[in-house]
Design a protein around this motif. Structure first.
Motif, PDB file in Angstrom:
ATOM      1  N   GLU A 466       0.809  -1.217   0.000  1.00 15.26           N
ATOM      2  CA  GLU A 466       0.000   0.000   0.000  1.00 15.26           C
ATOM      3  C   GLU A 466       0.842   1.267   0.000  1.00 15.26           C
ATOM      4  O   GLU A 466       0.317   2.377  -0.110  1.00 15.26           O
ATOM      5  CB  GLU A 466      -0.923   0.006   1.234  1.00 15.26           C
ATOM      6  CG  GLU A 466      -2.042  -1.011   1.139  1.00 15.26           C
ATOM      7  CD  GLU A 466      -2.885  -1.062   2.402  1.00 15.26           C
ATOM      8  OE1 GLU A 466      -2.601  -0.272   3.331  1.00 15.26           O
ATOM      9  OE2 GLU A 466      -3.818  -1.884   2.464  1.00 15.26           O
ATOM     10  N   ARG A 517      -6.961   2.706   9.991  1.00 18.58           N
ATOM     11  CA  ARG A 517      -8.241   2.142   9.555  1.00 18.58           C
ATOM     12  C   ARG A 517      -8.858   3.088   8.525  1.00 18.58           C
ATOM     13  O   ARG A 517      -9.103   4.251   8.831  1.00 18.58           O
ATOM     14  CB  ARG A 517      -9.197   2.007  10.745  1.00 18.58           C
ATOM     15  CG  ARG A 517      -9.017   0.741  11.561  1.00 18.58           C
ATOM     16  CD  ARG A 517      -9.506  -0.443  10.760  1.00 18.58           C
ATOM     17  NE  ARG A 517      -9.229  -1.665  11.450  1.00 18.58           N
ATOM     18  CZ  ARG A 517     -10.092  -2.247  12.303  1.00 18.58           C
ATOM     19  NH1 ARG A 517     -11.237  -1.677  12.554  1.00 18.58           N
ATOM     20  NH2 ARG A 517      -9.778  -3.390  12.874  1.00 18.58           N
ATOM     21  N   THR A 518      -9.084   2.590   7.293  1.00 14.87           N
ATOM     22  CA  THR A 518      -9.744   3.425   6.290  1.00 14.87           C
ATOM     23  C   THR A 518     -11.241   3.361   6.498  1.00 14.87           C
ATOM     24  O   THR A 518     -11.756   2.443   7.172  1.00 14.87           O
ATOM     25  CB  THR A 518      -9.389   2.948   4.882  1.00 14.87           C
ATOM     26  OG1 THR A 518      -9.832   1.595   4.744  1.00 14.87           O
ATOM     27  CG2 THR A 518      -7.888   3.045   4.623  1.00 14.87           C
ATOM     28  N   SER A 520     -13.523   2.702   4.299  1.00 15.88           N
ATOM     29  CA  SER A 520     -14.141   1.543   3.634  1.00 15.88           C
ATOM     30  C   SER A 520     -14.017   0.290   4.505  1.00 15.88           C
ATOM     31  O   SER A 520     -14.951  -0.509   4.608  1.00 15.88           O
ATOM     32  CB  SER A 520     -13.493   1.309   2.268  1.00 15.88           C
ATOM     33  OG  SER A 520     -12.104   1.161   2.434  1.00 15.88           O
ATOM     34  N   GLU A 521     -12.831   0.122   5.184  1.00 11.68           N
ATOM     35  CA  GLU A 521     -12.659  -1.022   6.099  1.00 11.68           C
ATOM     36  C   GLU A 521     -13.636  -0.937   7.265  1.00 11.68           C
ATOM     37  O   GLU A 521     -14.247  -1.929   7.657  1.00 11.68           O
ATOM     38  CB  GLU A 521     -11.230  -1.042   6.656  1.00 11.68           C
ATOM     39  CG  GLU A 521     -10.200  -1.574   5.682  1.00 11.68           C
ATOM     40  CD  GLU A 521      -8.789  -1.512   6.250  1.00 11.68           C
ATOM     41  OE1 GLU A 521      -7.882  -1.978   5.567  1.00 11.68           O
ATOM     42  OE2 GLU A 521      -8.616  -1.001   7.385  1.00 11.68           O
ATOM     43  N   ASP A 581     -12.022   7.736   1.928  1.00 11.48           N
ATOM     44  CA  ASP A 581     -11.429   6.750   2.833  1.00 11.48           C
ATOM     45  C   ASP A 581     -10.620   7.388   3.930  1.00 11.48           C
ATOM     46  O   ASP A 581      -9.994   6.695   4.718  1.00 11.48           O
ATOM     47  CB  ASP A 581     -10.555   5.779   2.040  1.00 11.48           C
ATOM     48  CG  ASP A 581     -11.412   4.734   1.351  1.00 11.48           C
ATOM     49  OD1 ASP A 581     -10.872   4.066   0.472  1.00 11.48           O
ATOM     50  OD2 ASP A 581     -12.591   4.590   1.713  1.00 11.48           O
ATOM     51  N   GLY A 582     -10.567   8.699   4.049  1.00 13.54           N
ATOM     52  CA  GLY A 582      -9.883   9.362   5.150  1.00 13.54           C
ATOM     53  C   GLY A 582      -8.412   9.473   4.958  1.00 13.54           C
ATOM     54  O   GLY A 582      -7.691   9.836   5.867  1.00 13.54           O
ATOM     55  N   GLU A 583      -7.872   9.135   3.763  1.00 16.64           N
ATOM     56  CA  GLU A 583      -6.432   9.206   3.545  1.00 16.64           C
ATOM     57  C   GLU A 583      -6.103  10.530   2.872  1.00 16.64           C
ATOM     58  O   GLU A 583      -6.737  10.917   1.889  1.00 16.64           O
ATOM     59  CB  GLU A 583      -5.975   8.040   2.675  1.00 16.64           C
ATOM     60  CG  GLU A 583      -6.129   6.697   3.374  1.00 16.64           C
ATOM     61  CD  GLU A 583      -5.797   5.561   2.460  1.00 16.64           C
ATOM     62  OE1 GLU A 583      -5.688   5.787   1.250  1.00 16.64           O
ATOM     63  OE2 GLU A 583      -5.639   4.444   2.975  1.00 16.64           O
TER      64      GLU A 583
END
Length: 666
Positions: A466, A517-518, A520-521, A581-583
């Motif tokens: 990743e 933790r994204t 989507s997860e 996704d918070g990234e």
């Protein structure tokens, strides 16, 4: 305070010794080193110090005597009365008062002469004033010859007094002379009181100690008392009266019915009635001694009636003993001790303290609710159980039997493994190997260790794919910055290694993946668990938009503040957004290109110039700072607070030959 507390008084010197001690100490501690060519202020100060030192020495010695001798008003009434009988209260107080006055006069003399010494205009005048001051102090002290001698006699006599504690359990023996009081105390205690066949053998109080019911008791033998008025009694008799009046005790009144003591039964009965008021609130035992010669039953009816009158009085117990044949002696001791214990309990029950306790105590008395008999149940196995018999060979074996067979205590070593509870009892004594098949057994304490290791390796591989570890390279604009950061990191590792991980010992131990933790997860996990994640998703998207807008606004503000051309700046930035996704997509930092060389962006304002008008003012401030630091630099000081003391050991204080004795006044 008991009489044993009075025995720690230090010896009192005579007046002549007192003067020798004080004056020799003054001469020793303030040796004369004065010359006529000294400054007059120095001469005055020396002699003033000498006078003050002498006064302090007198004050200290007299203060020690006055503080060690007790104040009669502060003592227990028994000790106070005893000292009054033995030493005369007025004489004692007068002696202490005279010493107190002498100390006061010496203080005044010293004060007056110190005042005169302040105006001394020559060495001769100062010396004469000093001699006069010490002379007057010595004269005052010589006049205290008699009080000092008297107090030394009192001290010696006090040290010979028996150690009587006025507050402990006490048996008090009294009666006419020669009726057998001392013989009784010799029998029941370890005391060795002189016994002779004549009156007034015992001339002072004697104390013996005995143990009864695990308690320590004191038995006091008093001198004999004759039946005459109080004012006619001598010092020997008054000691007995003082003890009877002030000590909380059990009184044993001894009588000799055989009249071998030289006093008739009638006279002995009369003495009992005359000192009866002193027995108030004390358990009393009438002891008829010498029953080996004359018993109460054999007495003449007239005399017996007199004795019976005493026995019939309330609170009087009668006991017949013979100290010669020891008949009834121990019974008398037990009877007297029990009577005193019962009396002390009654006194406590009548006191005010008992009420605050009794009303909080409730003793429950159960009452039967019906007529059914409920006998205690004892299992049959307990009833049939054989009593342990050491001689029975079929008895159950104890661990103690095993210990005795295998060498006894100190040799026998108990085997703890035999009590292990295991699936197979044969495993109890198996030896666990440290290495098995070339592997350390300790590594296989956790049965799932292989699975956990594989899971950790999979996690690391996923993170690498990743690009989790690739983002570090974009943090630095140049190789110099990267090197500097690596150097800082190495230093931090070194500091941590040196401090023994002290700084991190309380840090929370979290796994590396805890914060990664994204969205989507997270939504996937919640959906699996049966929850609807739609609201969380909407909120995350909204927060991402707000944060993106905020960052964009900040960037626009910075661009407006820049003095550089807007067109050049607009190409240097890429939009920085936060995906669902918070990234965070990393923004490329500003780089300025001059002649093809990439350089760092210059800050908008120079912090060093803050508060200063221009460059000229800044350079002037630097020069003034350096100039102010020059004196400290010349003295090799670190800063204003550096108080360097160069000479730690001044030579003049430590030089010279040292003789035997003190060197604190070199």
């Amino acid at each position: 305070m008991s009489t044993s507390g009075l025995k720690a008084i230090a010896p009192v010197p005579t007046a002549a010794d007192f003067l020798d001690i004080v004056l020799s100490k003054t001469q020793r501690k303030t040796p004369t080193v004065i010359h006529k060519n000294f400054k007059i202020s120095r001469i005055r100060n020396f002699y003033m110090r000498k006078v003050k030192f002498c006064q302090d020495a007198f004050d200290e010695k007299l203060g020690a005597i006055l503080s060690e001798f007790p104040m009669l008003d502060d003592l227990h009434p028994f000790l106070s009365s005893l000292m009054n009988v033995l030493y005369d209260k007025n004489h004692y107080k007068l002696a202490l008062g005279q010493l107190r006055t002498a100390r006061h006069l010496i203080d005044h003399v010293a004060k007056d002469y110190v005042r005169l010494l302040k105006f001394g205009d020559s060495l001769y005048r100062c010396k004469q004033l000093k001699k006069a001051a010490l002379g007057r102090m010595a004269t005052i002290m010589r006049r205290q010859k008699d009080p000092l001698a008297y107090l030394e006699q009192v001290r010696q006599h006090i040290s010979r007094l028996p150690a009587i504690d006025p507050n402990t359990r006490t048996l008090l023996i009294c009666g006419y002379p020669n009726v057998g009081k001392s013989s009784f105390i010799n029998k029941v205690t370890r005391a060795d009181v002189d016994v002779q066949p004549y009156a007034f053998t015992t001339k002072s109080l004697f104390v013996g100690h005995l143990d009864y019911k695990y308690l320590r008791w004191q038995v006091i033998d008093t001198p004999g008392v004759l039946d005459h008025p109080l004012e006619e009694m001598n010092t020997i008799e008054m000691q007995s009266i003082t003890a009877l009046a002030h000590l909380k005790s059990c009184v044993l009144y001894f009588m000799d019915l055989s009249e071998q003591c030289g006093y008739s039964v009638e006279a002995q009965c009369k003495l009992f009635h005359s000192i009866k008021p002193l027995f108030a609130n004390k358990p009393t035992v009438l002891v008829i001694n010498k029953i080996d010669v004359m018993k109460l039953e054999d007495l003449h009816p007239d005399s017996r009636a007199l004795v019976q009158e005493i026995i019939d009085q309330e609170g009087v117990v009668c006991a017949q003993v013979s100290c010669y044949s020891e008949e009834g002696v121990m019974e008398l001791k037990n009877k007297a001790c029990d009577a005193l214990l019962a009396h002390r309990v009654d006194a406590k029950m009548k006191g005010s303290k008992i009420n605050s306790v009794v009303n909080r105590i409730h003793v429950a008395q159960p009452k039967p609710r019906d007529d059914v008999v409920r006998a205690p149940f004892i299992p049959e196995a307990v009833k049939n159980k054989k009593k342990y018999d050491k001689g029975d060979f079929e008895r159950p074996r104890l661990l103690r039997d095993e210990e005795a067979e295998q060498g006894g205590a100190g040799v026998y070593n108990i085997n703890l493994k035999k009590d292990y509870i295991l699936e197979n009892p044969e495993w109890k004594f198996d030896v666990i190997p440290e290495i098995m098949n070339g592997k350390n057994i300790a590594d296989f304490i956790d049965p799932d260790i292989e699975e956990k290791l594989e899971a950790l390796e999979r996690e690391e591989e996923r993170l690498e794919e990743e690009g989790f570890y690739d983002s570090e390279g974009e943090m630095f604009d140049s190789d110099d910055e990267r090197e500097a950061a690596e150097m800082v990191q190495r230093n931090q590792h070194k500091i941590l290694a040196q401090s023994g991980k002290k700084g991190t010992k309380n840090a929370a131990k979290l796994p590396r993946t805890a914060g990664l933790r994204t969205l989507s997860e997270l939504t996937g996990e919640l959906t699996k668990a049966g929850y609807d994640p739609s609201r969380i998703q909407e909120r995350a998207e909204m927060l991402a938009k707000i944060q993106g807008a905020k960052r964009k606004r900040q960037r626009e503000d910075e661009e407006m503040a820049m003095d550089e051309d807007e067109d050049e700046d607009s190409d240097d930035y890429e939009d920085e957004d936060m995906d669902v996704d918070g990234e965070v997509k990393t923004a490329k930092k500003r780089k300025t290109v001059s002649g093809g060389v990439v350089t760092k962006r210059v800050p908008a304002s120079d912090r060093q110039m803050a508060g200063l008008k221009d460059e000229r003012q800044y350079s002037k401030a630097i020069k003034m700072r350096n100039l102010a630091q020059r004196p400290r630099n010349m003295l090799a000081k670190a800063g204003e607070s550096d108080r360097a003391i160069k000479v730690k050991m001044p030579k003049h204080l430590f030089s010279g030959k040292r003789k035997g004795g003190k060197t604190d006044r070199r």
